[in-house]
Write a protein that holds these residues in place. Structure first.
Motif, PDB file in Angstrom:
ATOM      1  N   UNK A  54      39.372 -46.166  39.446  1.00 32.50           N
ATOM      2  CA  UNK A  54      38.593 -47.388  39.330  1.00 32.50           C
ATOM      3  C   UNK A  54      37.121 -47.047  39.132  1.00 32.50           C
ATOM      4  N   UNK A  55      36.483 -47.761  38.223  1.00 28.12           N
ATOM      5  CA  UNK A  55      35.057 -47.578  37.976  1.00 28.12           C
ATOM      6  C   UNK A  55      34.729 -46.612  36.861  1.00 28.12           C
ATOM      7  N   UNK A  56      35.749 -45.913  36.330  1.00 29.32           N
ATOM      8  CA  UNK A  56      35.531 -44.976  35.228  1.00 29.32           C
ATOM      9  C   UNK A  56      35.900 -45.656  33.912  1.00 29.32           C
ATOM     10  N   UNK A  57      34.963 -45.669  32.963  1.00 28.82           N
ATOM     11  CA  UNK A  57      35.215 -46.238  31.642  1.00 28.82           C
ATOM     12  C   UNK A  57      35.414 -45.120  30.629  1.00 28.82           C
ATOM     13  N   UNK A  58      36.194 -45.394  29.593  1.00 27.13           N
ATOM     14  CA  UNK A  58      36.447 -44.389  28.562  1.00 27.13           C
ATOM     15  C   UNK A  58      36.153 -44.964  27.183  1.00 27.13           C
ATOM     16  N   UNK A  59      35.636 -44.110  26.321  1.00 27.15           N
ATOM     17  CA  UNK A  59      35.338 -44.466  24.936  1.00 27.15           C
ATOM     18  C   UNK A  59      35.729 -43.298  24.052  1.00 27.15           C
ATOM     19  N   UNK A  60      36.429 -43.581  22.962  1.00 21.29           N
ATOM     20  CA  UNK A  60      36.782 -42.535  22.000  1.00 21.29           C
ATOM     21  C   UNK A  60      35.836 -42.597  20.811  1.00 21.29           C
ATOM     22  N   UNK A  69      36.560 -37.867  23.765  1.00 24.24           N
ATOM     23  CA  UNK A  69      36.672 -39.006  24.682  1.00 24.24           C
ATOM     24  C   UNK A  69      35.566 -38.878  25.724  1.00 24.24           C
ATOM     25  N   UNK A  70      34.846 -39.977  25.935  1.00 23.66           N
ATOM     26  CA  UNK A  70      33.743 -40.020  26.885  1.00 23.66           C
ATOM     27  C   UNK A  70      34.206 -40.760  28.137  1.00 23.66           C
ATOM     28  N   UNK A  71      33.926 -40.178  29.286  1.00 19.17           N
ATOM     29  CA  UNK A  71      34.220 -40.792  30.584  1.00 19.17           C
ATOM     30  C   UNK A  71      32.889 -41.040  31.278  1.00 19.17           C
ATOM     31  N   UNK A  77      21.804 -38.243  33.368  1.00 17.80           N
ATOM     32  CA  UNK A  77      21.149 -37.402  32.363  1.00 17.80           C
ATOM     33  C   UNK A  77      21.878 -36.086  32.141  1.00 17.80           C
ATOM     34  N   UNK A  78      22.940 -35.840  32.916  1.00 18.20           N
ATOM     35  CA  UNK A  78      23.719 -34.610  32.773  1.00 18.20           C
ATOM     36  C   UNK A  78      25.102 -34.948  32.228  1.00 18.20           C
ATOM     37  N   UNK A  79      25.555 -34.155  31.274  1.00 19.76           N
ATOM     38  CA  UNK A  79      26.881 -34.349  30.684  1.00 19.76           C
ATOM     39  C   UNK A  79      27.741 -33.115  30.933  1.00 19.76           C
ATOM     40  N   UNK A  80      28.967 -33.354  31.354  1.00 15.76           N
ATOM     41  CA  UNK A  80      29.953 -32.282  31.492  1.00 15.76           C
ATOM     42  C   UNK A  80      30.777 -32.231  30.207  1.00 15.76           C
ATOM     43  N   UNK A  81      30.791 -31.088  29.567  1.00 17.39           N
ATOM     44  CA  UNK A  81      31.671 -30.890  28.415  1.00 17.39           C
ATOM     45  C   UNK A  81      32.934 -30.211  28.917  1.00 17.39           C
ATOM     46  N   UNK A 104      34.965 -37.087  36.445  1.00 16.74           N
ATOM     47  CA  UNK A 104      33.908 -38.095  36.326  1.00 16.74           C
ATOM     48  C   UNK A 104      33.779 -38.892  37.620  1.00 16.74           C
ATOM     49  N   UNK A 105      34.917 -39.344  38.168  1.00 18.79           N
ATOM     50  CA  UNK A 105      34.891 -40.148  39.381  1.00 18.79           C
ATOM     51  C   UNK A 105      34.341 -39.360  40.560  1.00 18.79           C
ATOM     52  N   UNK A 106      34.730 -38.088  40.666  1.00 21.11           N
ATOM     53  CA  UNK A 106      34.329 -37.277  41.825  1.00 21.11           C
ATOM     54  C   UNK A 106      32.872 -36.848  41.770  1.00 21.11           C
ATOM     55  N   UNK A 107      32.332 -36.668  40.563  1.00 22.86           N
ATOM     56  CA  UNK A 107      30.977 -36.140  40.423  1.00 22.86           C
ATOM     57  C   UNK A 107      29.946 -37.196  40.059  1.00 22.86           C
ATOM     58  N   UNK A 108      30.399 -38.312  39.477  1.00 19.91           N
ATOM     59  CA  UNK A 108      29.474 -39.315  38.970  1.00 19.91           C
ATOM     60  C   UNK A 108      28.815 -38.928  37.665  1.00 19.91           C
ATOM     61  N   UNK A 109      29.247 -37.826  37.077  1.00 17.34           N
ATOM     62  CA  UNK A 109      28.663 -37.338  35.832  1.00 17.34           C
ATOM     63  C   UNK A 109      29.461 -37.802  34.624  1.00 17.34           C
ATOM     64  N   UNK A 110      28.762 -37.998  33.520  1.00 17.95           N
ATOM     65  CA  UNK A 110      29.438 -38.258  32.246  1.00 17.95           C
ATOM     66  C   UNK A 110      30.256 -37.025  31.864  1.00 17.95           C
ATOM     67  N   UNK A 111      31.481 -37.242  31.391  1.00 18.77           N
ATOM     68  CA  UNK A 111      32.340 -36.161  30.933  1.00 18.77           C
ATOM     69  C   UNK A 111      32.727 -36.432  29.485  1.00 18.77           C
ATOM     70  N   UNK A 112      32.613 -35.423  28.644  1.00 23.77           N
ATOM     71  CA  UNK A 112      33.066 -35.530  27.252  1.00 23.77           C
ATOM     72  C   UNK A 112      34.150 -34.483  27.033  1.00 23.77           C
ATOM     73  N   UNK A 113      35.323 -34.953  26.647  1.00 25.33           N
ATOM     74  CA  UNK A 113      36.463 -34.080  26.360  1.00 25.33           C
ATOM     75  C   UNK A 113      36.615 -33.947  24.857  1.00 25.33           C
TER      76      UNK A 113
END
Length: 306
Positions: A54-60, A69-71, A77-81, A104-113
């Motif tokens: 819950x609370x995590x959004x995704x965009x392709x 895919x972006x989470x 300001x930090x992105x996890x690749x 993403x949920x555990x860290x609060x950071x943007x994730x890009x897969x």
């Protein structure tokens, strides 16, 4: 050489995970056609998928021409690749979808897969080129503050990108590599001790090498295997997490030793009794759950949200 006693090393929860995995992805999968391997791998990943927190959004969308895919969970300001595993042959955006969402949920950071190209249709360096292109495009859009992460083949790709972008202006805050194959000696150490480990064997590793390169792996090419580099200075803080019962385990030790010798910060964490691919066991196996917590904590610490 004394062979490991897996019945003693591996606990009941992990054995249950191994048996469940083998129902979907058999131990002799490398004997199948590539199409068959991908089909059974995809079915296995769907069977283990745990949904999106819950609370995590995704965009392709694409970065650098590569599907991604972006989470997201709030602004940052930090992105996890994140680069997925699969021997450079199987996997994609769906195979590690829930893993990335939970990071993403555990860290609060943007994730890009990144859905990088796969072998055998695309040989090395296609996978590396895609991951490098994604890294540069993400930095251009979101800013240069990055954490690179990945498991297995994806861990190898993350490390190769870190080496290739060293000194180029990207602010790579750290890298977290999960049971990566980094190009160690296939005829020594854990490659022999754990040659017949559950979930990944030495023969599996050699098969993926042949498929990726269509012949012997290249020499002196850190874009293919970072242990072939000659310079380990100037790398960001590194955490490598290895499974004890895995032919790839010694690669993490060797890599961290080289970074520390060159004056850098690196930690290799050995997860006792765990096997290659245990990320999918993070909800059912206590050891895997604890390891995943260490993984997300390391990413959060590097990204400044710990």
């Amino acid at each position: 050489m004394t062979l490991p006693d897996y019945q003693a090393l591996i606990d009941a929860e992990t054995w249950a995970f191994i048996r469940e995995t083998e129902k979907w992805y058999p131990p002799d999968a490398i004997g199948m056609t590539i199409a068959e391997q991908r089909a059974v791998y995809d079915r296995m990943c769907r069977a283990f998928h745990r949904g999106t927190p819950e609370g995590v959004s995704t965009t392709d969308r694409a970065f650098g021409g590569v599907p991604c895919r972006i989470y997201e969970k709030g602004a940052g300001t930090v992105t996890v690749l994140y680069f997925h595993g699969g021997g450079f042959v199987v996997g994609g955006l769906e195979s590690h979808d829930d893993v990335c969402a939970e990071i993403c949920a555990a860290t609060g950071l943007r994730v890009v897969s990144a859905d990088y190209r796969l072998a055998p249709e695309h040989k090395h360096p296609a996978h590396f080129d895609d991951c490098l292109a994604v890294t540069r495009a993400v930095a251009a859009e979101y800013g240069p503050r990055l954490v690179l992460a990945g498991d297995s083949a994806g861990g190898a790709l993350a490390a190769s990108v870190v080496h290739a972008t060293r000194g180029t202006g990207l602010d790579v805050l750290g890298q977290v590599l999960i049971y990566p194959g980094l190009g160690g000696n296939r005829d020594a150490g854990s490659y022999l001790t754990h040659a017949h480990a559950p979930m990944l064997t030495r023969e599996d590793v050699l098969f993926y090498d042949r498929i990726r390169h269509d012949g012997p792996p290249p020499r002196n090419d850190p874009t293919a295997a970072v242990l072939q580099d000659t310079d380990f200075a100037g790398l960001p803080p590194t955490v490598v997490i290895v499974a004890e019962c895995d032919p790839l385990a010694d690669d993490g030790h060797a890599y961290c030793d080289l970074i520390r010798t060159a004056g850098g910060r690196a930690e290799c964490v050995v997860e006792p009794g765990l096997v290659h691919g245990y990320l999918r066991a993070r909800r059912t196996v206590t050891r895997a759950r604890d390891s995943f917590a260490r993984i997300t904590a390391a990413i959060a610490r590097m990204g400044g949200t710990a």
